[in-house]
Design an enzyme around this catalytic site. Structure first.
Site, short mmCIF file in Angstrom:
data_model
loop_
_atom_site.label_atom_id
_atom_site.label_comp_id
_atom_site.label_asym_id
_atom_site.label_seq_id
_atom_site.Cartn_x
_atom_site.Cartn_y
_atom_site.Cartn_z
N HIS A 54 0.83 -1.20 0.00
CA HIS A 54 0.00 0.00 0.00
C HIS A 54 0.87 1.26 0.00
O HIS A 54 1.60 1.52 0.96
CB HIS A 54 -0.89 -0.02 1.24
CG HIS A 54 -1.84 1.13 1.33
ND1 HIS A 54 -1.74 2.11 2.29
CD2 HIS A 54 -2.91 1.47 0.56
CE1 HIS A 54 -2.70 2.98 2.13
NE2 HIS A 54 -3.43 2.63 1.08
N HIS A 96 -0.99 10.57 -3.08
CA HIS A 96 -2.29 10.13 -2.55
C HIS A 96 -3.39 11.13 -2.79
O HIS A 96 -4.56 10.79 -2.83
CB HIS A 96 -2.16 9.85 -1.05
CG HIS A 96 -3.44 9.40 -0.42
ND1 HIS A 96 -4.24 10.23 0.32
CD2 HIS A 96 -4.06 8.20 -0.45
CE1 HIS A 96 -5.29 9.55 0.74
NE2 HIS A 96 -5.22 8.32 0.28
O1 G3P Z 1 -6.74 1.90 -2.72
C1 G3P Z 1 -6.94 1.17 -1.56
C2 G3P Z 1 -6.66 2.10 -0.49
O2 G3P Z 1 -5.41 2.62 -0.78
C3 G3P Z 1 -7.68 3.18 -0.47
O3 G3P Z 1 -7.33 4.08 0.42
O4 G3P Z 1 -6.94 6.41 0.74
O5 G3P Z 1 -5.06 4.83 0.98
O6 G3P Z 1 -5.94 5.37 -1.26
P1 G3P Z 1 -6.25 5.23 0.18
CA CA Z 2 -5.01 3.82 -2.78
#
Ligand code: G3P
Ligand code: CA
Length: 377
Positions: A54, A96
Site C-alpha cells: 500500500h 495520494h
Molecule cells: O486503494 C486502496 C486504499 O489505498 C484506499 O485508500 O486512501 O489509501 O488510497 P487510500
Molecule cells: Ca489507494
C-alpha cells in the site's frame, strides 16, 4: 451482466439467484478480462492471499516513492500500489491526493510560494499546493517526506531523499524487480479524484489507458488491477481495459461522481446485494474499508464479520480490503500492545481474523508482515 455470470455457470458455482440482474451476452473483451482475473487467482493458488504494498511499503519509507515500492516488492508484495494524480502537463505521477504539501518539501521552496492556493476538492475547501499546478519538471525538483512522522519517526531519515515518481517510472521499476526477483511484480494503480481532475481539464483515464497500452499491459495476462473510489470512470474504463477493475468502497459517504450528478446512492448502497450485482457488471473485485468486512464493536474491539465477503463472492467479486497497518493507532482496541499509538500491536491476529472471514487480498503498509501472516496460515 459481464462475463462473471458466464464464469459462474462454467465453474459450477452459480449458487445465487441473480434473476434481478440484467443479463446480456458476454463480449470477447469481457471473457478476456475475466479469464485474466481467474488466471491471476490460479497463479497465486486458490487460497493464497494477494498482498498489495500500500503506497509501497509505506510503514518503512515515505509513501509513493520508488524506494517505498522497491522495498514492498523485496518484502514479498505481489503488487505495488500507486495512487495517481496528474501534473499540469498531463503526466501521471504517484501521490495520494492532489495537494502535495503533506508529503513533499514544497512548502520549504520559496520559488513555489506563490503556487499556494485554495481549491474545492470533492466539495471540500483545501489549501496548499496542487500537483496539477506544476509541470513534471517542476515536480521533479521536490522531494518526498514522511506523511505521519509522529507515528513513523524512523521513516523521517529518508525525508528529502526521493523524488515524486511517474507511473512510467513505477512500471519500469516493476519490470526491473520482476527480473531481479524472478517473480512478476504487479501494479495496482488507483485513479484519485477522477471527477475533480476531469473538471480541471486533466482527466486521468486517457493517460492511464495510453500508458498501459504503451507498456503492453492492457491484456488479460498483465499483472495489473485498476481501482477507483468513483463508479463512472470504472464503468468507462471497463470498455477500454482488459485488466481487472476494483471498485473501492469507503467506510461511509458516497462516490463523488454520484454526489456530483445528484445520484443519491451511497457506499452503503453499493454493498447491498443489488449494489454488488451492479458492480459485477463492470468490475472484478471490491476494495472495501476493512471495517465493512469486520466492524469494530462499541468498545473499539474487533467485532464479528459481516456478510460482505460471502455476498461479493456470490458475484465472483474478489475482496481486497484496506488498510492493514501495524501501529496501535490503526488497530482495534483489543489488539493494541500499549497506549503508545506508534508501537506495534497484534496485527497477526488481525490478519488471521480477516483471512478467516474469507478475504482475497490486503492493502498493507507493512507488506512483510502480510506475507509472514500468509505463510503462517
Ligand atoms: O486503494 C486502496 C486504499 O489505498 C484506499 O485508500 O486512501 O489509501 O488510497 P487510500
Ligand atoms: Ca489507494
Amino acid at each position: 451482466m459481464r462475463t462473471r455470470l458466464a464464469a459462474l455457470a462454467l465453474s459450477g458455482l452459480a449458487v445465487l439467484s441473480v434473476t434481478s440482474v440484467a443479463a446480456g451476452p458476454a463480449t470477447a473483451q469481457d471473457n478476456d478480462r475475466t479469464a485474466g482475473a481467474a488466471a491471476a487467482g490460479a497463479a497465486r493458488g486458490h487460497d493464497e492471499l494477494v498482498v498489495v504494498g500500500h503506497r509501497g511499503a509505506s510503514g518503512y519509507r515515505p509513501e509513493h516513492t520508488l524506494a517505498s515500492y522497491e522495498l514492498a516488492a523485496r518484502m514479498g508484495a505481489d503488487y505495488i500500489e500507486p495512487d495517481l494524480v496528474t501534473t499540469k502537463d498531463g503526466v501521471l505521477v504517484a501521490r495520494h491526493e492532489p495537494e502535495i504539501g503533506g508529503t513533499t518539501d514544497v512548502a520549504q521552496r520559496p520559488e513555489f510560494a506563490d503556487r499556494r492556493t485554495t481549491k474545492v476538492l470533492d466539495g471540500e475547501e483545501v489549501t496548499g499546493w496542487f500537483a496539477e499546478d506544476f509541470t513534471l519538471a517542476e515536480l521533479k525538483t521536490l522531494r518526498a517526506k514522511e506523511r505521519i512522522p509522529d507515528l513513523r519517526p524512523n521513516n523521517t531519515i529518508y525525508d528529502g531523499r526521493y523524488q515524486i515518481p511517474t507511473l512510467q517510472e513505477i512500471i519500469d521499476l516493476s519490470r526491473r524487480l520482476s527480473w531481479q526477483l524472478h517473480r512478476r511484480i504487479g501494479i495496482y494503480p488507483e485513479t484519485k479524484h477522477p471527477t475533480y481532475f476531469r473538471e480541471q481539464g486533466l482527466p486521468l483515464e486517457p493517460a492511464l489507458v495510453r500508458t498501459l497500452n504503451r507498456n503492453g499491459l492492457n491484456h488479460r495476462h498483465a499483472k495489473v488491477y485498476v481501482q477507483s473510489f468513483e463508479v463512472s470512470n470504472l464503468e468507462q474504463l471497463e470498455h477500454e481495459l482488459r485488466v481487472p477493475l476494483v471498485q473501492l468502497i469507503g467506510g461511509s459517504g458516497a462516490p463523488y461522481d454520484f454526489v456530483a450528478k445528484g445520484d443519491p446512492r451511497t457506499y452503503d448502497d453499493l454493498v447491498t446485494r443489488a449494489g454488488l450485482a451492479e458492480i459485477a457488471r463492470y468490475a472484478d473485485g471490491i476494495g472495501p474499508d476493512k471495517n465493512r468486512v469486520i466492524p469494530r464493536d462499541e468498545d473499539g474491539n474487533l467485532g464479528e464479520p459481516t456478510n460482505l465477503v460471502a455476498d461479493a463472492h456470490r458475484f465472483r467479486l474478489q475482496v481486497h480490503p484496506y488498510t492493514f497497518r501495524a501501529e496501535n493507532a490503526f488497530l482495534p482496541a483489543n489488539l493494541r500492545s500499549s497506549a503508545d499509538p506508534a508501537a506495534w500491536g497484534d496485527i497477526f491476529a488481525e490478519y488471521e481474523a480477516f483471512r478467516a472471514a474469507g478475504i482475497d487480498g490486503v492493502f498493507a503498509d507493512h507488506p512483510d508482515i502480510a506475507v509472514a501472516a500468509r505463510e503462517e496460515r
